[in-house]
Design a protein around this motif. Sequence first.
Motif, PDB file in Angstrom:
ATOM      1  N   ALA A  17      50.950  44.886  36.696  1.00  0.00           N
ATOM      2  CA  ALA A  17      49.767  44.895  37.121  1.00  0.00           C
ATOM      3  C   ALA A  17      48.719  43.921  35.844  1.00  0.00           C
ATOM      4  O   ALA A  17      48.034  43.128  36.345  1.00  0.00           O
ATOM      5  CB  ALA A  17      49.087  46.202  37.592  1.00  0.00           C
ATOM      6  N   PHE A  18      48.903  44.285  35.011  1.00  0.00           N
ATOM      7  CA  PHE A  18      48.362  43.818  33.817  1.00  0.00           C
ATOM      8  C   PHE A  18      48.594  42.377  33.603  1.00  0.00           C
ATOM      9  O   PHE A  18      47.850  41.522  33.518  1.00  0.00           O
ATOM     10  CB  PHE A  18      48.378  44.516  32.331  1.00  0.00           C
ATOM     11  CG  PHE A  18      47.521  44.219  31.241  1.00  0.00           C
ATOM     12  CD1 PHE A  18      46.425  44.713  31.072  1.00  0.00           C
ATOM     13  CD2 PHE A  18      48.224  43.197  30.282  1.00  0.00           C
ATOM     14  CE1 PHE A  18      45.507  44.236  30.010  1.00  0.00           C
ATOM     15  CE2 PHE A  18      47.227  42.734  29.454  1.00  0.00           C
ATOM     16  CZ  PHE A  18      45.940  43.402  29.099  1.00  0.00           C
TER      17      PHE A  18
ATOM     18  N   LEU B 150      41.359  56.929  37.475  1.00  0.00           N
ATOM     19  CA  LEU B 150      41.052  57.121  38.648  1.00  0.00           C
ATOM     20  C   LEU B 150      41.786  56.094  39.755  1.00  0.00           C
ATOM     21  O   LEU B 150      42.157  56.348  40.514  1.00  0.00           O
ATOM     22  CB  LEU B 150      39.504  57.223  38.875  1.00  0.00           C
ATOM     23  CG  LEU B 150      38.811  58.418  38.304  1.00  0.00           C
ATOM     24  CD1 LEU B 150      37.314  58.159  38.108  1.00  0.00           C
ATOM     25  CD2 LEU B 150      39.168  59.560  38.903  1.00  0.00           C
ATOM     26  N   ALA B 151      41.541  54.854  39.180  1.00  0.00           N
ATOM     27  CA  ALA B 151      42.254  53.637  39.907  1.00  0.00           C
ATOM     28  C   ALA B 151      43.833  54.061  40.108  1.00  0.00           C
ATOM     29  O   ALA B 151      44.461  53.578  41.106  1.00  0.00           O
ATOM     30  CB  ALA B 151      42.223  52.389  39.164  1.00  0.00           C
ATOM     31  N   CYS B 152      44.434  54.613  39.063  1.00  0.00           N
ATOM     32  CA  CYS B 152      45.790  54.915  39.185  1.00  0.00           C
ATOM     33  C   CYS B 152      46.345  56.349  39.691  1.00  0.00           C
ATOM     34  O   CYS B 152      47.404  56.561  39.682  1.00  0.00           O
ATOM     35  CB  CYS B 152      46.274  54.537  37.656  1.00  0.00           C
ATOM     36  SG  CYS B 152      46.212  53.021  37.247  1.00  0.00           S
ATOM     37  N   ARG B 153      45.204  57.153  40.124  1.00  0.00           N
ATOM     38  CA  ARG B 153      45.304  58.493  40.293  1.00  0.00           C
ATOM     39  C   ARG B 153      46.124  59.253  39.277  1.00  0.00           C
ATOM     40  O   ARG B 153      46.902  59.931  39.626  1.00  0.00           O
ATOM     41  CB  ARG B 153      46.086  58.322  41.966  1.00  0.00           C
ATOM     42  CG  ARG B 153      45.313  57.736  42.801  1.00  0.00           C
ATOM     43  CD  ARG B 153      45.839  57.794  44.094  1.00  0.00           C
ATOM     44  NE  ARG B 153      47.181  57.780  44.192  1.00  0.00           N
ATOM     45  CZ  ARG B 153      48.009  58.269  45.133  1.00  0.00           C
ATOM     46  NH1 ARG B 153      47.691  59.107  46.120  1.00  0.00           N
ATOM     47  NH2 ARG B 153      49.352  58.032  44.827  1.00  0.00           N
TER      48      ARG B 153
ATOM     49  N   TYR C  43      40.632  46.963  37.342  1.00  0.00           N
ATOM     50  CA  TYR C  43      40.404  48.334  38.232  1.00  0.00           C
ATOM     51  C   TYR C  43      40.704  47.942  39.832  1.00  0.00           C
ATOM     52  O   TYR C  43      41.261  48.584  40.078  1.00  0.00           O
ATOM     53  CB  TYR C  43      38.869  48.624  38.006  1.00  0.00           C
ATOM     54  CG  TYR C  43      38.656  49.889  38.958  1.00  0.00           C
ATOM     55  CD1 TYR C  43      38.854  51.180  38.373  1.00  0.00           C
ATOM     56  CD2 TYR C  43      38.171  49.558  40.271  1.00  0.00           C
ATOM     57  CE1 TYR C  43      38.672  52.226  39.281  1.00  0.00           C
ATOM     58  CE2 TYR C  43      38.196  50.896  41.091  1.00  0.00           C
ATOM     59  CZ  TYR C  43      38.430  52.075  40.587  1.00  0.00           C
ATOM     60  OH  TYR C  43      38.129  52.972  41.327  1.00  0.00           O
ATOM     61  N   ARG C  44      40.354  46.810  40.275  1.00  0.00           N
ATOM     62  CA  ARG C  44      40.668  46.320  41.687  1.00  0.00           C
ATOM     63  C   ARG C  44      42.333  46.232  41.685  1.00  0.00           C
ATOM     64  O   ARG C  44      42.728  46.848  42.749  1.00  0.00           O
ATOM     65  CB  ARG C  44      39.873  45.372  41.891  1.00  0.00           C
ATOM     66  CG  ARG C  44      38.476  45.282  42.072  1.00  0.00           C
ATOM     67  CD  ARG C  44      37.943  44.186  42.491  1.00  0.00           C
ATOM     68  NE  ARG C  44      37.789  43.000  41.838  1.00  0.00           N
ATOM     69  CZ  ARG C  44      36.943  42.699  40.985  1.00  0.00           C
ATOM     70  NH1 ARG C  44      36.085  43.578  40.475  1.00  0.00           N
ATOM     71  NH2 ARG C  44      37.164  41.629  39.732  1.00  0.00           N
ATOM     72  N   VAL C  45      42.791  45.936  40.903  1.00  0.00           N
ATOM     73  CA  VAL C  45      44.270  45.468  40.847  1.00  0.00           C
ATOM     74  C   VAL C  45      44.816  46.811  40.905  1.00  0.00           C
ATOM     75  O   VAL C  45      45.861  47.281  41.554  1.00  0.00           O
ATOM     76  CB  VAL C  45      44.704  44.486  39.835  1.00  0.00           C
ATOM     77  CG1 VAL C  45      46.219  44.713  39.668  1.00  0.00           C
ATOM     78  CG2 VAL C  45      44.310  43.134  40.237  1.00  0.00           C
TER      79      VAL C  45
ATOM     80  N   GLY D 153      46.907  53.159  44.661  1.00  0.00           N
ATOM     81  CA  GLY D 153      46.244  53.656  45.689  1.00  0.00           C
ATOM     82  C   GLY D 153      45.004  54.382  45.395  1.00  0.00           C
ATOM     83  O   GLY D 153      44.665  55.094  46.206  1.00  0.00           O
ATOM     84  N   GLY D 154      44.405  54.262  44.148  1.00  0.00           N
ATOM     85  CA  GLY D 154      43.186  54.751  43.866  1.00  0.00           C
ATOM     86  C   GLY D 154      41.958  54.464  44.558  1.00  0.00           C
ATOM     87  O   GLY D 154      42.209  53.379  45.601  1.00  0.00           O
TER      88      GLY D 154
END
Length: 190
Positions: free
Chosen positions: A20-21, A117-120, A166-168, A174-175
Amino acid sequence: MQEANPAGASVSACDRLEMAFARCFARSESTLLVGGADEPLYQPATTKGAPNLLYYREDYFASALHEIAHWCIAGVDRRQQVDFGYWYAPEGRNAAQQRAFEAVEVKPQALEWFFSLACRHRFRVSVDNFGPQGDLPDTSFFRQQVAARARAYQAAGLPQRAGQLYRVLAHEFGGPGSLDSLRFNAADLA
């Protein structure tokens, strides 16, 4: 945390994070996230055309998120320096050194909370300074500062690279996609 990819091979959460990065920054910033290091380190490219490398400790997901947060805050000049030109005093810091450490860590740890949080993934503040008996110093004031900084980012918007990532990450893991739905309370960090 492992999951199978379409070819049947396992893909770890760290692998997914690295990919993702790379989708966000391999081309635009010529920077890659790399796990497996003994210690975290940012290494700017030493030769033309080579990527900058952002190393995180072993395969620790939280270490990767933390180093990403530092990278997202670092400006152009800082990203030309090894480890962004930051100082680091090892464990055993006195009270004044610990306050200086925490002052530098508020912003990246607030961003790390967003990424978690984005990554749960569970976020925990890190004061990185155990006492002689293995005890941690009181972190209540630092937790309050991190929560306040996170709320300030939420109100003003994340820095550009942090918002993009964050969006990616929210899509990949699924965050929550909306920053408005997030809650940042120091008591949740206990």
